[in-house]
Design a protein around this motif. Structure first.
Motif, PDB file in Angstrom:
ATOM      1  N   CYS A 185      24.054 -34.933 -45.969  1.00 38.99           N
ATOM      2  CA  CYS A 185      25.235 -34.117 -45.691  1.00 38.99           C
ATOM      3  C   CYS A 185      25.587 -34.252 -44.209  1.00 38.99           C
ATOM      4  O   CYS A 185      24.706 -34.202 -43.356  1.00 38.99           O
ATOM      5  N   ASN A 187      27.904 -32.201 -42.795  1.00 40.65           N
ATOM      6  CA  ASN A 187      28.752 -31.063 -42.455  1.00 40.65           C
ATOM      7  C   ASN A 187      28.261 -30.156 -41.341  1.00 40.65           C
ATOM      8  O   ASN A 187      29.048 -29.544 -40.655  1.00 40.65           O
ATOM      9  N   MET A 188      26.954 -30.034 -41.239  1.00 42.01           N
ATOM     10  CA  MET A 188      26.432 -29.200 -40.156  1.00 42.01           C
ATOM     11  C   MET A 188      26.891 -27.746 -40.203  1.00 42.01           C
ATOM     12  O   MET A 188      27.298 -27.181 -39.181  1.00 42.01           O
ATOM     13  N   CYS A 189      26.861 -27.147 -41.366  1.00 46.17           N
ATOM     14  CA  CYS A 189      27.051 -25.701 -41.417  1.00 46.17           C
ATOM     15  C   CYS A 189      25.912 -25.112 -40.584  1.00 46.17           C
ATOM     16  O   CYS A 189      24.764 -25.558 -40.706  1.00 46.17           O
ATOM     17  N   PHE A 191      24.056 -22.558 -40.528  1.00 44.60           N
ATOM     18  CA  PHE A 191      22.897 -21.889 -41.119  1.00 44.60           C
ATOM     19  C   PHE A 191      21.978 -22.853 -41.860  1.00 44.60           C
ATOM     20  O   PHE A 191      20.903 -22.472 -42.297  1.00 44.60           O
ATOM     21  N   CYS A 192      22.416 -24.102 -42.031  1.00 44.05           N
ATOM     22  CA  CYS A 192      21.812 -24.937 -43.078  1.00 44.05           C
ATOM     23  C   CYS A 192      20.877 -26.011 -42.540  1.00 44.05           C
ATOM     24  O   CYS A 192      21.197 -26.746 -41.608  1.00 44.05           O
ATOM     25  N   VAL A 194      19.766 -28.483 -44.441  1.00 47.11           N
ATOM     26  CA  VAL A 194      19.897 -29.713 -45.238  1.00 47.11           C
ATOM     27  C   VAL A 194      20.228 -30.972 -44.422  1.00 47.11           C
ATOM     28  O   VAL A 194      19.621 -32.019 -44.621  1.00 47.11           O
ATOM     29  N   PRO A 195      21.182 -30.900 -43.483  1.00 45.87           N
ATOM     30  CA  PRO A 195      21.474 -32.113 -42.724  1.00 45.87           C
ATOM     31  C   PRO A 195      20.236 -32.665 -41.996  1.00 45.87           C
ATOM     32  O   PRO A 195      20.146 -33.867 -41.751  1.00 45.87           O
ATOM     33  N   GLN A 229      25.711 -33.018 -52.141  1.00 50.26           N
ATOM     34  CA  GLN A 229      25.841 -31.802 -51.330  1.00 50.26           C
ATOM     35  C   GLN A 229      27.316 -31.475 -51.124  1.00 50.26           C
ATOM     36  O   GLN A 229      27.676 -30.336 -50.911  1.00 50.26           O
ATOM     37  N   HIS A 271      33.288 -28.711 -51.442  1.00 49.30           N
ATOM     38  CA  HIS A 271      33.463 -28.006 -50.164  1.00 49.30           C
ATOM     39  C   HIS A 271      34.937 -27.620 -50.047  1.00 49.30           C
ATOM     40  O   HIS A 271      35.816 -28.474 -50.187  1.00 49.30           O
ATOM     41  N   GLN A 298      30.735 -18.698 -48.840  1.00 51.71           N
ATOM     42  CA  GLN A 298      29.722 -18.291 -47.844  1.00 51.71           C
ATOM     43  C   GLN A 298      30.047 -16.957 -47.174  1.00 51.71           C
ATOM     44  O   GLN A 298      29.217 -16.079 -47.093  1.00 51.71           O
ATOM     45  N   ARG A 310      32.005 -23.684 -40.888  1.00 44.62           N
ATOM     46  CA  ARG A 310      32.477 -24.108 -42.202  1.00 44.62           C
ATOM     47  C   ARG A 310      33.817 -24.850 -42.098  1.00 44.62           C
ATOM     48  O   ARG A 310      34.291 -25.435 -43.072  1.00 44.62           O
TER      49      ARG A 310
HETATM   50 FE1  SF4 Z   1      25.895 -29.441 -46.157  1.00 43.78          FE
HETATM   51 FE2  SF4 Z   1      26.028 -27.500 -48.007  1.00 43.78          FE
HETATM   52 FE3  SF4 Z   1      24.263 -27.306 -45.995  1.00 43.78          FE
HETATM   53 FE4  SF4 Z   1      26.878 -27.023 -45.480  1.00 43.78          FE
HETATM   54  S1  SF4 Z   1      25.606 -25.682 -46.796  1.00 43.78           S
HETATM   55  S2  SF4 Z   1      25.397 -28.284 -44.290  1.00 43.78           S
HETATM   56  S3  SF4 Z   1      27.789 -28.453 -46.961  1.00 43.78           S
HETATM   57  S4  SF4 Z   1      24.273 -28.857 -47.580  1.00 43.78           S
END
Ligand code: SF4
Ligand code: 5AD
Length: 473
Positions: A185, A187-189, A191-192, A194-195, A229, A271, A298, A310
């Motif tokens: 991903c 996106n770099m939200c 809070f996340c 995942v990236p 994602q 998204h 969110q 976001r």
């Molecule tokens: Fe990526 Fe989803 Fe995490 Fe946002 S919330 S950084 S879109 S995985």
């Protein structure tokens, strides 16, 4: 704990649910592996890739952890609670290892990526640590671990999509399967995590996706869920092609929908900043593309959305909802919601509740904010909403969702839906359970004329906030 306990049980967030596959005859192999998965659908799909890699090396799957030579846990880092659950499971496995010293224990997935060799060095709980992009190296790492070496591969890749690996379906009902279309991903939200654990976004070869879906259909599957994602940023340029040959997500959806009208197509996650009219029109054009969009909001507050990075506002989100209702009047919308993000005030929380009212979600995954190490939010903002307040707001969000779900489900009473039969209802083998296009669970009495995987028309006569009840017509 509240965030997990209150999350609706649904495929999307099977936190803490585990499974152990039993795909092949274990007697056909002299070594057995056991795998347990946590977290998102992507993790479950990854476990199927891991199973394929291990099968090829002569390892058979077992459901019984006590008889496994290799024990794997595919982990999730998204919230702190998910990591705590994994640690607890690892201590259970460690006890098994004391009884069977030759057993190897491996940590896969996001938590492996986040903690890297810390697992081996500090915690001494495991023998093998493998990040989400390094599963091809598993056979070598197993050999190394058998020789007593420390086996770690947490390299992230810009290219790996496991496109050529045909996943071994684990614990599948033979009707629905997940198909991964992209990884990572960008996106770099804020809070996340995942990236950081899954790396940069990359799209899988479109033809390999279509081929996998076709194979599934030819093997009796009736539903595929395309996973990423952020599926709307799917963008694949074939080898030796150029931008004009690019396959967008809308085009990919169409290609998969064209495999067969009897193959249902779902996808997740969309998204709000990226979902296009083209995707909505493609959904409208094909009956077999299911009318359900997971569109995580969110937060309903523009100020909080900005802090979350976001990149959309409350108004932008509302416009997307309007657009969906315009082009796809019968489409279900579902969401992810976080309560108590950094600096959240009562007014921001009220904005979340009102955006829920506006969007009339059929279902939401609801969490309170859990600070994750290394994320933008952890580095930039103070986690300043007291836990009790986070929980209180989460509770209000859950109550709002329960009320919306019940209202929405009640509106379906009297309507007739095409339902794909998933199997016996859990409560009674006299009933079938299936889902309609909107992904709502439908329970109805068997009439002797159908089997799992059939489509039937069901008229709804009753409901709860999570299930429709009806009869075949
Ligand atoms: Fe990526 Fe989803 Fe995490 Fe946002 S919330 S950084 S879109 S995985
Ligand atoms: N705290 C709480 N919820 C989170 N999510 C992601 N990161 C966090 C976090 N740090 C939620 C988001 C996302 C879903 C998969 O998990 O709502 O959409």
């Amino acid at each position: 704990m509240l965030d997990l306990a209150t999350t609706k049980v649904h495929d999307e967030q099977r936190q803490g649910e585990s499974f152990a596959p039993f795909k092949e005859d274990p007697n056909a192999y002299n070594k057995l592996f056991y795998i347990e998965s946590y977290g998102c659908q992507m993790n479950f799909a990854d476990s199927e890739v891991v199973a394929a890699i291990l099968n090829k090396e002569g390892f058979g799957a077992t459901r019984k952890v006590e008889e496994a030579d290799l024990i794997f846990i595919n982990t999730c880092s998204i919230r702190e609670k998910a990591e705590q659950t994994v640690r607890k499971r690892l201590t259970d496995f460690k006890k098994l290892k004391t009884a069977r010293p030759g057993t190897l224990i491996g940590v896969l997935g996001c938590m492996a990526e986040r903690l890297k060799s810390k697992f081996l060095e500090e915690e001494k709980l495991v023998d093998i640590v493998v990040g989400p992009d390094a599963y091809r190296s598993l056979p070598r790492l197993v050999d190394e671990a058998n020789e007593g070496q420390k086996s770690v591969n947490v390299l992230l890749s810009r290219e790996e999509t496991y496109a050529d690996i045909a996943p071994v379906r684990l614990n599948s009902n033979g009707i629905s399967a997940f198909v991964s279309i992209m990884r990572g991903c960008n996106n770099m939200c804020s809070f996340c995590v995942v990236p950081f654990t899954r790396g940069r976004e990359r799209s899988r070869d479109a033809e390999s996706i279509v081929q996998e879906c076709r194979d599934l259909f030819e093997n009796g599957y009736k539903e595929v869920t395309l996973l990423g994602q952020n599926v709307d940023s799917y963008h694949y340029i074939p080898k030796d092609g150029n931008e004009s040959d690019a396959v967008s997500f809308a085009k990919l959806l169409e290609k998969v929908a064209l495999i067969a009208p009897e193959l249902r197509v779902r996808f997740s996650t969309s998204h709000p900043k990226d979902i296009t009219d083209e995707v909505l029109h493609t959904m409208a054009a094909y009956e077999n593309i299911c009318k359900c969009i997971h569109l995580p909001v969110q937060s309903g507050s523009t100020r909080i959305l900005q802090l979350m990075n976001r990149t959309y506002t409350r108004e932008w989100y509302i416009k997307k909802v309007d657009r969906i209702r315009e082009i796809l009047p019968d489409c279900s919308i579902t969401s992810d919601i976080i309560a108590g993000f950094c600096t959240e005030e009562e007014q921001d929380h009220q904005d979340t509740l009102s955006v829920m009212d506006y969007s009339r979600y059929d279902l939401s995954y609801m969490f309170f904010y859990s600070e994750r190490p290394g994320t933008l939010a952890q580095r930039r903002y103070k986690d300043d909403v007291p836990l009790e307040l986070k929980k209180q707001r989460l509770q209000e969000i859950i109550e709002k969702q329960n009320q919306l779900s019940l209202e929405n489900y009640k509106k379906d009473i009297g309507r007739t839906f095409k339902v794909l039969i998933d199997g016996d209802s859990k409560r009674s083998a006299a009933n079938w359970v299936g889902r309609n296009s909107q992904n709502k669970v439908v329970v109805f009495p068997k009439n002797g004329a159908h089997k799992k995987g059939d489509y039937v028309m069901v008229q709804i006569n009753d409901c709860t906030q999570a299930t429709l009840f009806g009869t075949i017509i």
